[in-house]
Design a protein around this motif. Structure first.
Motif: not given
Length: 358
Positions: A21, A28-30, A32, A70, A72-73, A76, A155
């Motif tokens: 990130s 990195n949140e990008n 996918r 994303s 990461k999103q 979470d 994740d």
């Protein structure tokens, strides 16, 4: 995604942005995640006809429609959702990881795990997301810290372990052979989860690799024009240069670096076991499955494993092909002197070390 009606089947790492990130800890949140509805019944019913995860995805009608978000999103969000919605979706317990040398019986291990308890077991056989996560930071973490790859891997496995099928309770992952060079990343993410490394006698695995019309197209030779850092280091360590290697030599070196990834981790691991292809099924049912993966094996499970082991492990696009028995002696006889020489020079040392870790 949150209700686990669709499943993670791929991840995409933007090539120009990198894995870490730019502003936060972690990845990195990008990056996918790509999701679709996988028909797990196909693999549970007949693992040998859809032996690889890519076969299962291609045969799942629901994968014609895909969702990209994303990673990461959504991870979470899923972790938060799962705390209060266990009746809708639950997280399966990762009960075992299978690493391997390649061409050594690992698909039979995966098929056996699926066949012994189809309703309770979900098995990912060489799916792309875990491998991409394991190798995201490069060999020896050359592109980013190991902790970044470890979080990405953790994740990824979490999202692939979510289920809305109440019958499912355990999940297993067979990782591509290239992932064996990154077992250390797996161990950081899952220090208490049991794993095995499947390997085979050097001449036999060399013959299996190189038994193709054009040796230069063999999987173990394709990287000769652009060898990895581990291969270059291995060759230098043996006092040779890349240009000195025959195709057979390169194949043996390629396999040796995969095996070294396992031996390095086995030397320090309390959760890893080496498993020789020789006597594979008895080793699985008498030792690995009950004592290492901690699975219940009764007469029913043993019979189901015996049945699936009687079919060719990769019988895709055909009826279940009957397995014609162990071909080890045949491979030994067919191995050329060049193969035997390369095996002795480059591969036997790691084989002997693996034998000590059974």
């Amino acid at each position: 995604i949150l209700s686990s009606e669709v499943h993670l089947f791929d991840i995409f790492i933007p090539p120009n942005e990198g894995v870490p990130s730019p502003s936060l800890d972690g990845y990195n949140e990008n990056i996918r995640g790509e999701f679709c509805t996988i028909d797990w019944s196909l693999h549970k019913k007949s693992p040998s006809t859809v032996p690889m995860f890519r076969d299962l995805v291609s045969k799942s009608p629901g994968c014609e429609h895909r969702i990209k978000v994303s990673l990461k999103q959504i991870t979470d969000a899923a972790r938060e959702y799962d705390m209060d919605n266990s009746a809708v979706a639950h997280t399966l317990e990762p009960s075992g990881f299978v690493f391997h040398e390649s061409r050594c019986g690992s698909t039979l291990v995966a098929n056996s795990l699926a066949a012994m308890n189809p309703s309770a077991h979900r098995v990912y056989s060489e799916s792309s997301p875990p491998l991409k996560a394991l190798t995201a930071c490069g060999e020896n973490s050359s592109r980013c810290p190991m902790s970044t790859a470890s979080q990405l891997f953790s994740d990824t496995v979490y999202m692939m372990s979510r289920s809305n099928d109440d019958a499912e309770s355990k999940v297993f992952f067979k990782i591509q052979s290239a992932g064996s060079k990154s077992i250390s990343v797996f161990s950081e993410a899952f220090p208490d989860t049991p794993w095995i490394f499947v390997y085979r006698e050097p001449n036999q695995v060399m013959m299996s690799q190189l038994d193709v019309p054009n040796i230069k197209q063999a999987n173990c030779v394709r990287g000769k024009k652009s060898p990895s850092a581990s291969i270059k280091h291995f060759v230098k360590r043996h006092g040779m240069k890349m240009r000195d290697l025959t195709d057979e030599d390169f194949c043996a070196v390629h396999l040796a670096t995969i095996c070294e990834g396992a031996t390095h981790e086995l030397d320090i691991s309390t959760t890893g076991r080496a498993v020789n292809y020789s006597n594979l099924i008895p080793t699985l049912v008498d030792s690995i499955f009950p004592n290492h993966f901690h699975l219940d094996l009764g007469s029913v499970e043993r019979k189901l494993i015996e049945e699936v082991s009687g079919h060719y492990s990769k019988a895709r696009n055909t009826k279940q092909q009957e397995w014609k028995g162990d071909d080890s002696e045949k491979k030994e006889r067919k191995a050329t002197e060049a193969m035997k020489s390369a095996s002795e020079q480059f591969l036997k040392e790691t084989y002997d070390i693996l034998e000590m870790h059974q």
